[in-house]
Design a protein around this motif. Sequence first.
Motif, PDB file in Angstrom:
ATOM      1  N   HIS A   6      80.037 103.797  46.667  1.00 52.61           N
ATOM      2  CA  HIS A   6      79.459 102.281  46.257  1.00 52.61           C
ATOM      3  C   HIS A   6      78.141 102.192  45.190  1.00 52.61           C
ATOM      4  CE1 HIS A   6      76.735  98.857  46.256  1.00 52.61           C
ATOM      5  NE2 HIS A   6      77.588  98.166  47.293  1.00 52.61           N
ATOM      6  N   ALA A   7      77.573 103.570  45.667  1.00 48.20           N
ATOM      7  CA  ALA A   7      76.409 103.852  43.960  1.00 48.20           C
ATOM      8  C   ALA A   7      77.000 104.090  42.986  1.00 48.20           C
ATOM      9  CB  ALA A   7      75.289 104.881  44.862  1.00 48.20           C
ATOM     10  N   ILE A   8      78.259 104.946  42.781  1.00 51.31           N
ATOM     11  CA  ILE A   8      79.191 105.468  41.911  1.00 51.31           C
ATOM     12  C   ILE A   8      79.908 103.528  41.721  1.00 51.31           C
ATOM     13  CG2 ILE A   8      80.866 106.312  40.834  1.00 51.31           C
ATOM     14  CD1 ILE A   8      80.170 109.095  43.531  1.00 51.31           C
ATOM     15  N   GLY A   9      80.010 103.296  41.617  1.00 53.40           N
ATOM     16  CA  GLY A   9      80.864 102.305  41.546  1.00 53.40           C
ATOM     17  C   GLY A   9      79.968 101.594  40.822  1.00 53.40           C
ATOM     18  N   ILE A  10      78.571 101.266  41.306  1.00 51.04           N
ATOM     19  CA  ILE A  10      77.785 100.099  41.158  1.00 51.04           C
ATOM     20  C   ILE A  10      77.298 100.402  39.543  1.00 51.04           C
ATOM     21  CG2 ILE A  10      74.888  99.130  41.100  1.00 51.04           C
ATOM     22  CD1 ILE A  10      77.230  97.171  42.460  1.00 51.04           C
ATOM     23  N   ALA A  11      77.103 102.665  39.595  1.00 57.03           N
ATOM     24  CA  ALA A  11      76.615 102.487  38.439  1.00 57.03           C
ATOM     25  C   ALA A  11      77.999 102.356  36.746  1.00 57.03           C
ATOM     26  CB  ALA A  11      76.171 103.464  38.579  1.00 57.03           C
ATOM     27  N   LEU A  12      78.999 102.155  37.518  1.00 59.47           N
ATOM     28  CA  LEU A  12      80.254 102.060  36.843  1.00 59.47           C
ATOM     29  C   LEU A  12      79.971 101.129  36.597  1.00 59.47           C
ATOM     30  CD1 LEU A  12      82.057 103.502  34.729  1.00 59.47           C
ATOM     31  CD2 LEU A  12      83.558 102.845  36.560  1.00 59.47           C
ATOM     32  N   GLU A  13      80.341 100.013  36.845  1.00 61.88           N
ATOM     33  CA  GLU A  13      80.164  98.241  37.022  1.00 61.88           C
ATOM     34  C   GLU A  13      79.096  98.022  35.577  1.00 61.88           C
ATOM     35  OE1 GLU A  13      82.157  96.101  37.936  1.00 61.88           O
ATOM     36  OE2 GLU A  13      83.556  97.734  38.619  1.00 61.88           O
ATOM     37  N   VAL A  14      78.197  98.223  36.238  1.00 64.08           N
ATOM     38  CA  VAL A  14      76.834  98.024  35.031  1.00 64.08           C
ATOM     39  C   VAL A  14      76.523  98.230  33.522  1.00 64.08           C
ATOM     40  CG1 VAL A  14      73.714  98.491  34.496  1.00 64.08           C
ATOM     41  CG2 VAL A  14      75.069  98.063  37.437  1.00 64.08           C
ATOM     42  N   TYR A  15      77.281  99.765  33.444  1.00 65.89           N
ATOM     43  CA  TYR A  15      77.784 100.313  32.088  1.00 65.89           C
ATOM     44  C   TYR A  15      78.986  99.169  32.063  1.00 65.89           C
ATOM     45  CZ  TYR A  15      78.947 103.324  28.436  1.00 65.89           C
ATOM     46  OH  TYR A  15      79.056 104.320  27.350  1.00 65.89           O
ATOM     47  N   LYS A  16      80.215  99.291  32.310  1.00 64.58           N
ATOM     48  CA  LYS A  16      80.977  98.849  31.432  1.00 64.58           C
ATOM     49  C   LYS A  16      80.766  97.043  31.580  1.00 64.58           C
ATOM     50  CE  LYS A  16      84.181 101.799  31.573  1.00 64.58           C
ATOM     51  NZ  LYS A  16      85.204 102.152  30.759  1.00 64.58           N
ATOM     52  N   THR A  17      79.672  97.184  32.060  1.00 63.14           N
ATOM     53  CA  THR A  17      80.127  95.517  31.839  1.00 63.14           C
ATOM     54  C   THR A  17      79.266  95.084  30.731  1.00 63.14           C
ATOM     55  OG1 THR A  17      77.826  95.397  33.356  1.00 63.14           O
ATOM     56  CG2 THR A  17      79.921  94.274  34.534  1.00 63.14           C
ATOM     57  N   SER A  18      77.951  95.986  30.070  1.00 67.35           N
ATOM     58  CA  SER A  18      77.216  95.479  29.148  1.00 67.35           C
ATOM     59  C   SER A  18      77.560  96.461  28.198  1.00 67.35           C
ATOM     60  CB  SER A  18      75.840  97.222  29.335  1.00 67.35           C
ATOM     61  OG  SER A  18      76.451  98.214  29.493  1.00 67.35           O
ATOM     62  N   MET A  19      78.940  96.634  28.250  1.00 64.98           N
ATOM     63  CA  MET A  19      79.900  97.160  26.768  1.00 64.98           C
ATOM     64  C   MET A  19      81.436  96.057  27.048  1.00 64.98           C
ATOM     65  SD  MET A  19      78.427  99.850  26.351  1.00 64.98           S
ATOM     66  CE  MET A  19      79.431 100.551  24.754  1.00 64.98           C
ATOM     67  N   GLY A  20      80.769  95.106  27.855  1.00 64.09           N
ATOM     68  CA  GLY A  20      82.032  94.137  27.271  1.00 64.09           C
ATOM     69  C   GLY A  20      83.363  93.607  27.641  1.00 64.09           C
ATOM     70  N   SER A  21      83.519  94.999  28.907  1.00 71.37           N
ATOM     71  CA  SER A  21      85.045  96.043  28.553  1.00 71.37           C
ATOM     72  C   SER A  21      85.530  95.010  30.179  1.00 71.37           C
ATOM     73  CB  SER A  21      85.268  96.569  29.938  1.00 71.37           C
ATOM     74  OG  SER A  21      84.476  98.201  29.334  1.00 71.37           O
ATOM     75  N   TRP A  22      84.466  94.124  31.450  1.00 65.39           N
ATOM     76  CA  TRP A  22      84.976  93.141  31.727  1.00 65.39           C
ATOM     77  C   TRP A  22      83.303  92.582  31.852  1.00 65.39           C
ATOM     78  CZ3 TRP A  22      86.356  98.099  33.565  1.00 65.39           C
ATOM     79  CH2 TRP A  22      85.464  98.643  34.605  1.00 65.39           C
ATOM     80  N   GLY A  70      80.252  96.503  44.149  1.00 63.63           N
ATOM     81  CA  GLY A  70      80.594  98.516  44.589  1.00 63.63           C
ATOM     82  C   GLY A  70      81.484  98.899  45.490  1.00 63.63           C
ATOM     83  N   PHE A  71      81.741  97.552  46.215  1.00 64.85           N
ATOM     84  CA  PHE A  71      82.568  97.668  47.922  1.00 64.85           C
ATOM     85  C   PHE A  71      83.493  97.760  47.427  1.00 64.85           C
ATOM     86  CE2 PHE A  71      78.366  95.773  50.326  1.00 64.85           C
ATOM     87  CZ  PHE A  71      78.279  96.559  50.735  1.00 64.85           C
ATOM     88  N   MET A  72      84.084  97.485  45.926  1.00 65.42           N
ATOM     89  CA  MET A  72      85.143  96.999  45.829  1.00 65.42           C
ATOM     90  C   MET A  72      85.734  99.238  45.405  1.00 65.42           C
ATOM     91  SD  MET A  72      86.385  93.631  43.372  1.00 65.42           S
ATOM     92  CE  MET A  72      84.747  94.175  42.267  1.00 65.42           C
TER      93      MET A  72
END
Length: 281
Positions: free
Chosen positions: A98-114, A132-134
């Motif tokens: 969950h923590a790994i996923g949230i970190a990746l999500e924050v980065y990817k959204t900041s880069m405009g990936s989704w 993160g649960f996904m």
Amino acid sequence: MLTALVRRIDERLLAPAPSKREGFRRFLAEFLMFGIKEARACLFAGLFFCALFLSHKLKGYGIPRYDLLLLIAIGIQAWMLHARLETMDEFKAILVFHAIGIALEVYKTSMGSWSYPEFAYTKILGVPLYAGFMHAAVASYVIQAWRLFDLRIERHPPYWMAGALAVVIYANFYTHHFIGDYRWYLIALACGLYARTMVVFRPLDRDRRMPLVLAFVLIGFFIWIAENLSTFLGAWRYPNQIGAWALVHVGKWSSWSLLTMMTFIIVVELKHIKARIQLAP
């Protein structure tokens, strides 16, 4: 009632009656049991997807949908832990993902990936906490499938090599925005590292074997299908889906296969570490 039903299913799945069927009849029996075990391994993901579908239809009854999904995900996780469908060690491992996923999500959204276009109170830097649960759902599937199929790994590569590969795979999700996407090189490296590795699993009462790399590819494909359904239901949006929904690019299949590989490696590493601690004097 649901807890009792799942427990009865687990009892049947973990101790199936020996089958005397042979030939095509045995194939059908094993194929059916394989499908049932796969569905059971996806318990968390399946319940969460049902919540995603219902929240899309019901609009949360005044509760922001992303917040509602977070509450439902926490509820599902708490129920699985309380019902002992998941051990405390497995729960701790899922929290890591969950923590790994949230970190990746924050980065990817900041880069405009989704993006996550809907309002929510439980957003961090534009990412709802349910996201993160996904990622944790993939880990939950791997952990549950390991137990249900009595998984064993033959000719596993050195743990330090596998761990290094997982780190590089995760890093590539970040660095490809700056130094290029090296996923195909990583896929080639993974194929070489796991060329001789087989996963042994038991769909019914006999062991079956499959190249581990093939398992990653197949799991990645089904996650890609689930991703298409999730984006259609508005779980998140890629830039080309803002105006109207469009099929997720097939290239994401390779990304999901790599993410599955990374998840699998981390689960194996955690099991290896736990085994070493238990064997220590």
